[in-house]
Design a protein around this motif. Structure first.
Motif, PDB file in Angstrom:
ATOM      1  N   ARG A 251      48.518  63.685  61.503  1.00  0.00           N
ATOM      2  CA  ARG A 251      47.462  64.680  61.650  1.00  0.00           C
ATOM      3  C   ARG A 251      46.155  64.033  62.080  1.00  0.00           C
ATOM      4  NH1 ARG A 251      47.101  69.479  57.431  1.00  0.00           N
ATOM      5  NH2 ARG A 251      45.735  70.143  59.129  1.00  0.00           N
ATOM      6  N   ALA A 252      45.885  62.838  61.563  1.00  0.00           N
ATOM      7  CA  ALA A 252      44.679  62.117  61.968  1.00  0.00           C
ATOM      8  C   ALA A 252      44.725  61.768  63.449  1.00  0.00           C
ATOM      9  CB  ALA A 252      44.511  60.856  61.125  1.00  0.00           C
ATOM     10  N   LYS A 253      45.894  61.376  63.929  1.00  0.00           N
ATOM     11  CA  LYS A 253      46.023  61.060  65.364  1.00  0.00           C
ATOM     12  C   LYS A 253      45.823  62.310  66.220  1.00  0.00           C
ATOM     13  CE  LYS A 253      49.920  58.567  65.112  1.00  0.00           C
ATOM     14  NZ  LYS A 253      51.025  57.694  65.573  1.00  0.00           N
ATOM     15  N   GLU A 254      46.288  63.439  65.713  1.00  0.00           N
ATOM     16  CA  GLU A 254      46.064  64.699  66.429  1.00  0.00           C
ATOM     17  C   GLU A 254      44.583  65.052  66.509  1.00  0.00           C
ATOM     18  OE1 GLU A 254      48.496  67.424  64.258  1.00  0.00           O
ATOM     19  OE2 GLU A 254      50.380  66.535  64.957  1.00  0.00           O
ATOM     20  N   LEU A 255      43.806  64.561  65.529  1.00  0.00           N
ATOM     21  CA  LEU A 255      42.352  64.777  65.549  1.00  0.00           C
ATOM     22  C   LEU A 255      41.617  63.706  66.352  1.00  0.00           C
ATOM     23  CD1 LEU A 255      41.660  65.822  61.838  1.00  0.00           C
ATOM     24  CD2 LEU A 255      41.466  67.271  63.867  1.00  0.00           C
ATOM     25  N   GLY A 256      42.358  62.717  66.866  1.00  0.00           N
ATOM     26  CA  GLY A 256      41.728  61.742  67.750  1.00  0.00           C
ATOM     27  C   GLY A 256      41.734  60.306  67.282  1.00  0.00           C
ATOM     28  N   ALA A 257      42.343  60.016  66.132  1.00  0.00           N
ATOM     29  CA  ALA A 257      42.430  58.622  65.690  1.00  0.00           C
ATOM     30  C   ALA A 257      43.264  57.819  66.676  1.00  0.00           C
ATOM     31  CB  ALA A 257      43.038  58.540  64.294  1.00  0.00           C
ATOM     32  N   VAL A 258      42.829  56.604  66.999  1.00  0.00           N
ATOM     33  CA  VAL A 258      43.565  55.726  67.908  1.00  0.00           C
ATOM     34  C   VAL A 258      44.872  55.288  67.265  1.00  0.00           C
ATOM     35  CG1 VAL A 258      43.520  53.493  69.109  1.00  0.00           C
ATOM     36  CG2 VAL A 258      41.448  54.902  69.000  1.00  0.00           C
ATOM     37  N   GLN A 259      44.801  54.986  65.955  1.00  0.00           N
ATOM     38  CA  GLN A 259      45.974  54.474  65.253  1.00  0.00           C
ATOM     39  C   GLN A 259      45.890  54.852  63.783  1.00  0.00           C
ATOM     40  OE1 GLN A 259      46.476  50.244  65.684  1.00  0.00           O
ATOM     41  NE2 GLN A 259      48.367  50.159  64.488  1.00  0.00           N
ATOM     42  N   ALA A 260      47.030  55.175  63.202  1.00  0.00           N
ATOM     43  CA  ALA A 260      47.134  55.424  61.758  1.00  0.00           C
ATOM     44  C   ALA A 260      48.121  54.422  61.195  1.00  0.00           C
ATOM     45  CB  ALA A 260      47.611  56.847  61.498  1.00  0.00           C
ATOM     46  N   ILE A 261      47.667  53.593  60.263  1.00  0.00           N
ATOM     47  CA  ILE A 261      48.544  52.563  59.717  1.00  0.00           C
ATOM     48  C   ILE A 261      48.960  52.918  58.292  1.00  0.00           C
ATOM     49  CG2 ILE A 261      47.501  50.805  61.187  1.00  0.00           C
ATOM     50  CD1 ILE A 261      46.102  49.696  58.682  1.00  0.00           C
ATOM     51  N   ASN A 262      50.077  52.348  57.866  1.00  0.00           N
ATOM     52  CA  ASN A 262      50.599  52.587  56.526  1.00  0.00           C
ATOM     53  C   ASN A 262      49.819  51.734  55.521  1.00  0.00           C
ATOM     54  OD1 ASN A 262      52.164  52.477  54.097  1.00  0.00           O
ATOM     55  ND2 ASN A 262      53.966  53.126  55.266  1.00  0.00           N
ATOM     56  N   SER A 263      49.197  52.381  54.550  1.00  0.00           N
ATOM     57  CA  SER A 263      48.366  51.669  53.570  1.00  0.00           C
ATOM     58  C   SER A 263      49.147  50.624  52.793  1.00  0.00           C
ATOM     59  CB  SER A 263      47.766  52.661  52.566  1.00  0.00           C
ATOM     60  OG  SER A 263      46.938  53.582  53.211  1.00  0.00           O
ATOM     61  N   ASN A 264      50.449  50.829  52.637  1.00  0.00           N
ATOM     62  CA  ASN A 264      51.249  49.938  51.788  1.00  0.00           C
ATOM     63  C   ASN A 264      51.687  48.661  52.496  1.00  0.00           C
ATOM     64  OD1 ASN A 264      51.195  51.723  49.586  1.00  0.00           O
ATOM     65  ND2 ASN A 264      52.914  52.887  50.409  1.00  0.00           N
ATOM     66  N   ASP A 265      51.576  48.635  53.830  1.00  0.00           N
ATOM     67  CA  ASP A 265      52.031  47.473  54.593  1.00  0.00           C
ATOM     68  C   ASP A 265      50.845  46.596  55.013  1.00  0.00           C
ATOM     69  OD1 ASP A 265      54.615  48.408  54.333  1.00  0.00           O
ATOM     70  OD2 ASP A 265      54.582  49.485  56.242  1.00  0.00           O
ATOM     71  N   ASP A 266      51.122  45.494  55.672  1.00  0.00           N
ATOM     72  CA  ASP A 266      50.095  44.545  56.095  1.00  0.00           C
ATOM     73  C   ASP A 266      49.162  45.188  57.125  1.00  0.00           C
ATOM     74  OD1 ASP A 266      48.756  42.471  57.662  1.00  0.00           O
ATOM     75  OD2 ASP A 266      50.061  41.041  56.644  1.00  0.00           O
ATOM     76  N   TRP A 267      47.913  45.357  56.757  1.00  0.00           N
ATOM     77  CA  TRP A 267      46.961  46.044  57.643  1.00  0.00           C
ATOM     78  C   TRP A 267      46.682  45.224  58.911  1.00  0.00           C
ATOM     79  CZ3 TRP A 267      42.456  48.815  54.607  1.00  0.00           C
ATOM     80  CH2 TRP A 267      43.028  49.670  53.654  1.00  0.00           C
ATOM     81  N   SER A 268      46.427  43.941  58.734  1.00  0.00           N
ATOM     82  CA  SER A 268      46.071  43.097  59.883  1.00  0.00           C
ATOM     83  C   SER A 268      47.197  43.062  60.910  1.00  0.00           C
ATOM     84  CB  SER A 268      45.743  41.676  59.421  1.00  0.00           C
ATOM     85  OG  SER A 268      44.597  41.667  58.602  1.00  0.00           O
ATOM     86  N   ALA A 269      48.432  42.965  60.424  1.00  0.00           N
ATOM     87  CA  ALA A 269      49.575  42.934  61.337  1.00  0.00           C
ATOM     88  C   ALA A 269      49.700  44.251  62.096  1.00  0.00           C
ATOM     89  CB  ALA A 269      50.859  42.642  60.554  1.00  0.00           C
ATOM     90  N   GLN A 270      49.539  45.358  61.392  1.00  0.00           N
ATOM     91  CA  GLN A 270      49.658  46.671  62.040  1.00  0.00           C
ATOM     92  C   GLN A 270      48.540  46.900  63.061  1.00  0.00           C
ATOM     93  OE1 GLN A 270      51.048  50.093  59.292  1.00  0.00           O
ATOM     94  NE2 GLN A 270      50.208  48.562  57.883  1.00  0.00           N
ATOM     95  N   LEU A 271      47.371  46.345  62.771  1.00  0.00           N
ATOM     96  CA  LEU A 271      46.238  46.483  63.689  1.00  0.00           C
ATOM     97  C   LEU A 271      46.236  45.403  64.765  1.00  0.00           C
ATOM     98  CD1 LEU A 271      43.449  47.332  61.075  1.00  0.00           C
ATOM     99  CD2 LEU A 271      44.349  48.879  62.833  1.00  0.00           C
ATOM    100  N   ASN A 272      47.281  44.550  64.746  1.00  0.00           N
ATOM    101  CA  ASN A 272      47.404  43.466  65.718  1.00  0.00           C
ATOM    102  C   ASN A 272      46.175  42.564  65.687  1.00  0.00           C
ATOM    103  OD1 ASN A 272      48.847  42.037  67.657  1.00  0.00           O
ATOM    104  ND2 ASN A 272      47.952  43.183  69.373  1.00  0.00           N
ATOM    105  N   ASN A 273      45.663  42.373  64.467  1.00  0.00           N
ATOM    106  CA  ASN A 273      44.493  41.515  64.209  1.00  0.00           C
ATOM    107  C   ASN A 273      43.212  41.973  64.917  1.00  0.00           C
ATOM    108  OD1 ASN A 273      45.701  39.607  62.391  1.00  0.00           O
ATOM    109  ND2 ASN A 273      46.830  38.783  64.156  1.00  0.00           N
ATOM    110  N   GLN A 274      43.179  43.237  65.337  1.00  0.00           N
ATOM    111  CA  GLN A 274      41.909  43.778  65.832  1.00  0.00           C
ATOM    112  C   GLN A 274      40.912  43.834  64.681  1.00  0.00           C
ATOM    113  OE1 GLN A 274      42.065  47.214  68.840  1.00  0.00           O
ATOM    114  NE2 GLN A 274      43.870  47.532  67.574  1.00  0.00           N
ATOM    115  N   LYS A 275      39.670  43.528  64.953  1.00  0.00           N
ATOM    116  CA  LYS A 275      38.642  43.572  63.919  1.00  0.00           C
ATOM    117  C   LYS A 275      37.710  44.765  64.140  1.00  0.00           C
ATOM    118  CE  LYS A 275      40.057  39.952  61.706  1.00  0.00           C
ATOM    119  NZ  LYS A 275      40.675  40.092  60.374  1.00  0.00           N
ATOM    120  N   MET A 276      37.199  45.283  63.042  1.00  0.00           N
ATOM    121  CA  MET A 276      36.397  46.503  63.060  1.00  0.00           C
ATOM    122  C   MET A 276      34.900  46.198  63.001  1.00  0.00           C
ATOM    123  SD  MET A 276      38.639  48.960  63.136  1.00  0.00           S
ATOM    124  CE  MET A 276      40.161  48.208  63.737  1.00  0.00           C
TER     125      MET A 276
END
Length: 334
Positions: free
Chosen positions: A198-223
């Motif tokens: 639903r977040a992606k439908e509202l325009g989020a670039v990516q929605a990651i699973n909170s329970n898994d490795d965040w950095s890996a899912q974001l491909n080490n992109q920094k915010m």
């Protein structure tokens, strides 16, 4: 009038749907016949803070309705005006923090989970015409919190990357919509694949699973910016996603309010860390103008009748919602 009144016991067990006396407006106040009101996590916290020995209290901070009575000296609104309530009391100009005496409607003063509420006239703001009653009634507290956290404290700019952990809450959905409105790149986390979608439908670039490795899912992109409201469960993961010189803003601690983090890593990272709560009347005006300019509508999760309050609070407490939960209180007829 009918109202949700907290008395005699702490927590939800002390909340009853009952009759309560109307409050006549004093000089400088107005009484509003409420059409809708909105539920916030604050309402859960209020029922823990409000003591059984305290006088009975009508809780609730958000609401929209029609002005039905004016106190002496009121000239900024008229009987019959359709208004949205600014729940912040005593914080007028934008500043680093609220002044002494700042309060929020619903504790210590009677709130909006009732057929009528009496507030200072300056807190009765013209209802944006494009919003439905349901949208207007659930907007104020969450939208103002999101606006200050994102722009006043976080200083979000166009094309920056912003991470919003725990998408699904009312504030988080406003954060997503507001950030998209200024062409930021928005990333979100959730344990729920459905909420992520639903977040992606509202325009989020990516929605990651909170329970898994965040950095890996974001491909080490920094915010550039992280807006934290979950608390201890996610804070260090959020910090790990910041670029050097990035900013983290926190306004909530629903999953724990005690954290430990690596101070050396923090200062080597040149990070900025801001707390934020609600906002001023000036920011409320800015927020309304911003939402009108971009035609942003609150994401309404589900509306309940006031006497169905147990179901509403259960939905909020279980984090089942995506967006805002609200109450229908009366028809919109005069």
């Amino acid at each position: 009038m009918n109202a949700l009144v907290h008395k005699e016991q702490k927590g939800l067990t002390g909340l009853v749907y009952t009759q309560f006396d109307e409050v006549a407006p004093k000089p400088g106040e107005v009484r509003i016949k409420l059409v809708t009101s909105g539920l916030n996590h604050r309402d859960l916290f209020v029922m823990e803070r409000h003591q059984p020995t305290d006088p009975p209290l009508i809780i609730g901070s958000d609401g929209a309705g029609i002005v039905e009575a004016l106190g002496e000296g009121v000239d900024n609104v008229n009987v019959g005006d359709e208004v949205i309530i600014n729940p912040g009391l005593g914080w007028k100009e934008k500043s680093d923090g609220p002044p002494e005496g700042f309060e929020i409607l619903g504790l210590p003063f009677h709130g909006t989970f009732a057929e009528k509420v009496t507030v200072p006239a300056e807190n009765a703001v013209p209802k944006p015409a494009y919003l439905s009653w349901e949208e207007a009634g659930v907007m104020s507290l969450a939208a103002l919190t999101a606006y200050r956290a994102l722009f006043t404290r976080g200083r979000l700019k166009e094309h920056q990357k912003v991470l919003i952990p725990g998408i699904g809450s009312g504030v988080a959905t406003f954060l997503l919509q507001f950030a998209k409105a200024v062409n930021a790149e928005v990333y979100v986390t959730s344990r729920s694949a459905e909420k992520g979608q639903r977040a992606k439908e509202l325009g989020a670039v990516q929605a990651i699973n909170s329970n898994d490795d965040w950095s890996a899912q974001l491909n080490n992109q920094k915010m550039d910016l992280v807006i934290e409201s979950v608390g201890a469960a996610t804070f260090n993961k959020s910090l790990d996603q910041l670029r050097t010189g990035g900013t983290i803003v926190t306004f909530g601690a629903s999953a724990g309010d005690r954290i430990e983090f690596d101070l050396r890593k923090f200062f080597y990272g040149q990070y900025s860390f801001f707390g934020s709560t609600m906002g001023s009347s000036e920011e409320f005006t800015e927020m309304i103008q911003f939402t009108e300019k971009h035609q942003i509508r609150p994401i309404v999760d589900k509306m309940f009748e006031l006497h169905q309050f147990k179901g509403a609070f259960e939905r909020l407490n279980n984090a089942e919602q995506f967006g805002k939960i609200g109450f229908r209180i009366s028809s919109e007829s005069h």
